[in-house]
Scaffold this motif. Structure first.
Motif, PDB file in Angstrom:
ATOM      1  N   GLY A 109      14.182   4.995 -16.148  1.00 17.80           N
ATOM      2  CA  GLY A 109      14.404   6.064 -17.116  1.00 17.80           C
ATOM      3  C   GLY A 109      13.299   7.086 -17.218  1.00 17.80           C
ATOM      4  N   THR A 110      12.334   7.058 -16.303  1.00 20.26           N
ATOM      5  CA  THR A 110      11.238   8.034 -16.374  1.00 20.26           C
ATOM      6  C   THR A 110      11.578   9.351 -15.687  1.00 20.26           C
ATOM      7  N   THR A 111      12.664   9.367 -14.903  1.00 22.57           N
ATOM      8  CA  THR A 111      13.151  10.606 -14.301  1.00 22.57           C
ATOM      9  C   THR A 111      14.652  10.710 -14.552  1.00 22.57           C
ATOM     10  N   LEU A 112      15.082  11.830 -15.110  1.00 17.33           N
ATOM     11  CA  LEU A 112      16.483  12.045 -15.446  1.00 17.33           C
ATOM     12  C   LEU A 112      16.965  13.344 -14.809  1.00 17.33           C
ATOM     13  N   VAL A 113      18.211  13.329 -14.323  1.00 12.79           N
ATOM     14  CA  VAL A 113      18.836  14.533 -13.770  1.00 12.79           C
ATOM     15  C   VAL A 113      20.208  14.686 -14.417  1.00 12.79           C
ATOM     16  N   MET A 114      20.453  15.854 -15.016  1.00 16.41           N
ATOM     17  CA  MET A 114      21.697  16.106 -15.724  1.00 16.41           C
ATOM     18  C   MET A 114      22.300  17.411 -15.234  1.00 16.41           C
ATOM     19  N   SER A 115      23.634  17.466 -15.166  1.00 18.42           N
ATOM     20  CA  SER A 115      24.289  18.691 -14.710  1.00 18.42           C
ATOM     21  C   SER A 115      25.650  18.818 -15.372  1.00 18.42           C
ATOM     22  N   ALA A 116      26.144  20.063 -15.413  1.00 19.90           N
ATOM     23  CA  ALA A 116      27.470  20.331 -15.965  1.00 19.90           C
ATOM     24  C   ALA A 116      27.995  21.627 -15.382  1.00 19.90           C
ATOM     25  N   CYS A 117      29.317  21.676 -15.206  1.00 23.15           N
ATOM     26  CA  CYS A 117      29.988  22.895 -14.767  1.00 23.15           C
ATOM     27  C   CYS A 117      31.084  23.235 -15.758  1.00 23.15           C
ATOM     28  N   HIS A 118      31.035  24.456 -16.268  1.00 23.40           N
ATOM     29  CA  HIS A 118      32.079  24.961 -17.157  1.00 23.40           C
ATOM     30  C   HIS A 118      33.120  25.637 -16.282  1.00 23.40           C
ATOM     31  N   THR A 119      34.272  24.996 -16.135  1.00 26.00           N
ATOM     32  CA  THR A 119      35.234  25.459 -15.137  1.00 26.00           C
ATOM     33  C   THR A 119      35.845  26.830 -15.434  1.00 26.00           C
ATOM     34  N   PRO A 120      36.128  27.190 -16.695  1.00 29.30           N
ATOM     35  CA  PRO A 120      36.715  28.517 -16.907  1.00 29.30           C
ATOM     36  C   PRO A 120      35.798  29.661 -16.493  1.00 29.30           C
ATOM     37  N   SER A 121      34.481  29.469 -16.658  1.00 31.35           N
ATOM     38  CA  SER A 121      33.540  30.543 -16.333  1.00 31.35           C
ATOM     39  C   SER A 121      32.838  30.333 -14.997  1.00 31.35           C
ATOM     40  N   SER A 122      33.044  29.162 -14.369  1.00 26.63           N
ATOM     41  CA  SER A 122      32.364  28.813 -13.118  1.00 26.63           C
ATOM     42  C   SER A 122      30.842  28.923 -13.254  1.00 26.63           C
ATOM     43  N   THR A 123      30.332  28.578 -14.426  1.00 24.09           N
ATOM     44  CA  THR A 123      28.885  28.556 -14.653  1.00 24.09           C
ATOM     45  C   THR A 123      28.401  27.119 -14.659  1.00 24.09           C
ATOM     46  N   THR A 124      27.175  26.909 -14.195  1.00 26.14           N
ATOM     47  CA  THR A 124      26.630  25.556 -14.099  1.00 26.14           C
ATOM     48  C   THR A 124      25.216  25.507 -14.643  1.00 26.14           C
ATOM     49  N   VAL A 125      24.826  24.302 -15.036  1.00 23.58           N
ATOM     50  CA  VAL A 125      23.447  24.057 -15.438  1.00 23.58           C
ATOM     51  C   VAL A 125      22.997  22.752 -14.801  1.00 23.58           C
ATOM     52  N   LYS A 140      19.486  20.185 -14.939  1.00 23.10           N
ATOM     53  CA  LYS A 140      18.200  19.944 -15.609  1.00 23.10           C
ATOM     54  C   LYS A 140      17.558  18.683 -15.060  1.00 23.10           C
ATOM     55  N   THR A 141      16.276  18.750 -14.791  1.00 24.14           N
ATOM     56  CA  THR A 141      15.508  17.574 -14.389  1.00 24.14           C
ATOM     57  C   THR A 141      14.409  17.345 -15.415  1.00 24.14           C
ATOM     58  N   LEU A 142      14.201  16.072 -15.750  1.00 26.54           N
ATOM     59  CA  LEU A 142      13.178  15.701 -16.721  1.00 26.54           C
ATOM     60  C   LEU A 142      12.319  14.570 -16.183  1.00 26.54           C
ATOM     61  N   SER A 143      11.043  14.622 -16.501  1.00 25.36           N
ATOM     62  CA  SER A 143      10.115  13.538 -16.220  1.00 25.36           C
ATOM     63  C   SER A 143       9.534  13.071 -17.549  1.00 25.36           C
ATOM     64  N   LEU A 144       9.699  11.777 -17.863  1.00 24.01           N
ATOM     65  CA  LEU A 144       9.238  11.226 -19.129  1.00 24.01           C
ATOM     66  C   LEU A 144       8.202  10.138 -18.861  1.00 24.01           C
ATOM     67  N   VAL A 145       6.982  10.360 -19.314  1.00 22.24           N
ATOM     68  CA  VAL A 145       5.899   9.397 -19.105  1.00 22.24           C
ATOM     69  C   VAL A 145       5.183   9.167 -20.430  1.00 22.24           C
ATOM     70  N   ALA A 146       5.329   7.967 -20.982  1.00 21.49           N
ATOM     71  CA  ALA A 146       4.685   7.642 -22.254  1.00 21.49           C
ATOM     72  C   ALA A 146       3.166   7.735 -22.112  1.00 21.49           C
ATOM     73  N   GLY A 147       2.529   8.330 -23.103  1.00 20.50           N
ATOM     74  CA  GLY A 147       1.079   8.458 -23.098  1.00 20.50           C
ATOM     75  C   GLY A 147       0.581   9.729 -22.452  1.00 20.50           C
ATOM     76  N   ARG A 148       1.451  10.405 -21.704  1.00 20.16           N
ATOM     77  CA  ARG A 148       1.067  11.681 -21.113  1.00 20.16           C
ATOM     78  C   ARG A 148       1.244  12.790 -22.143  1.00 20.16           C
ATOM     79  N   THR A 149       0.438  13.829 -22.030  1.00 19.16           N
ATOM     80  CA  THR A 149       0.585  14.996 -22.891  1.00 19.16           C
ATOM     81  C   THR A 149       0.862  16.221 -22.033  1.00 19.16           C
ATOM     82  N   PRO A 150       2.062  16.811 -22.152  1.00 18.84           N
ATOM     83  CA  PRO A 150       3.191  16.346 -22.970  1.00 18.84           C
ATOM     84  C   PRO A 150       3.911  15.168 -22.327  1.00 18.84           C
TER      85      PRO A 150
END
Length: 296
Positions: free
Chosen positions: A43-59, A61-71
């Motif tokens: 769970g320290t690296t997450l990848v999320m995506s979505a496509c809105h079909t009526p508008s053909s737009t996409t997003v 997102k990649t996240l890196s989560l490391v406890a104790g790191r700032t941020p």
């Protein structure tokens, strides 16, 4: 590259709540393609995506989560449309959209005049939980609990300055914070329930947005089992990632069929009483909602 300042200037919390509400209605209507979130390295690296079909737009997102790191969290969001591309700081989008979805659920499920809010957690997601609830309810009293008392005091002081009409206090425990709350927001990485069911008032709405792994749980399973309404962002995602809901279903405390997805609840508002719960593990449609405002 849009930074935190750019994002906040472009998307106030009220606009974020409205955009996320609209996105969940579109999601319920089948207007999105949303692959299951990829989670790597415990769970320290997450990848999320979505496509809105009526508008053909996409997003994406990649996240890196490391406890104790700032941020603790680092990441990038990319919005693609026919007109072009937007690249933005994923952390600011994530905190904003996570707050916004709690605002949507609170507006749907909390008592209309609810004014007493309890916040459990003082991390990166916490402040936007307060901002979002305050965007949909007349919050006049805020109780904050965090494991680090000094940090909780500094955090509460900042919120008090941001909301001068709101009375704030630092609670001595999670049970103290929630004891007279009408709305509770949980924004922690806890691996054990933060409070007991009996700590809560008889009528209260609880948002839980911190846990996103089966090993995490912010809520007691008994609350999930006895709530008059349990709303989730997506049933499949929650049953894969939310420990408290997984526990309640696996032990027979609640049936899978009793879980109501947020988009459907917005289309057909449930009858609520007593205690209500909203559990979110985060969906890419929320990121799409904010990115659409940035890209527009």
């Amino acid at each position: 590259m849009l930074d935190a300042h750019d994002i906040r200037k472009a998307v106030p919390m009220t606009a974020a709540v409205d955009a996320v509400r609209e996105a969940f209605l579109d999601f319920a209507a089948g207007r999105f393609v949303v692959p299951q979130r990829w989670s790597f390295a415990d769970g320290t690296t997450l990848v999320m995506s979505a496509c809105h079909t009526p508008s053909s737009t996409t997003v994406v997102k990649t996240l890196s989560l490391v406890a104790g790191r700032t941020p603790t969290i680092l990441g990038t969001l990319v919005w693609n449309a026919a007109e072009g591309q937007v690249v933005a700081d994923a952390i600011e989008v994530t905190t904003l959209r996570t707050g916004a979805v709690s605002g949507v659920a609170t507006d749907l499920l909390a008592p209309a005049g609810a004014s007493r809010l309890a916040l459990l957690g003082t991390g990166a997601q916490a402040a936007d939980q307060v901002r979002a609830v305050a965007a949909v309810r007349p919050v006049r009293r805020l109780a904050v609990f965090g494991r680090d008392r000094t940090r909780a005091e500094a955090f509460t002081a900042r919120l008090g300055a941001e909301f001068p009409g709101m009375t704030t206090r630092v609670a001595t425990s999670a049970s103290d914070a929630v004891s007279d709350a009408e709305i509770v927001c949980c924004a922690t990485s806890s691996r054990a329930p933060l409070f007991a069911v009996d700590d809560l008032p008889d009528r209260v709405h609880v948002n839980a947005i911190g846990s996103y792994l089966p090993s995490m749980r912010e809520l007691p399973a008994e609350l999930v089992a006895t709530a008059s309404c349990v709303v989730v962002d997506q049933v499949d995602a929650v049953l894969k990632e939310a420990g408290e809901v997984i526990d309640a279903v696996d032990t027979g405390l609640i049936e899978r069929a009793a879980l109501v997805e947020l988009g459907q609840a917005l289309r057909t508002p449930p009858t609520v009483s007593g205690r209500t719960v909203f559990k979110s593990v985060g969906l890419a449609v929320q990121d799409w909602a904010i990115a659409r405002l940035l890209g527009g």
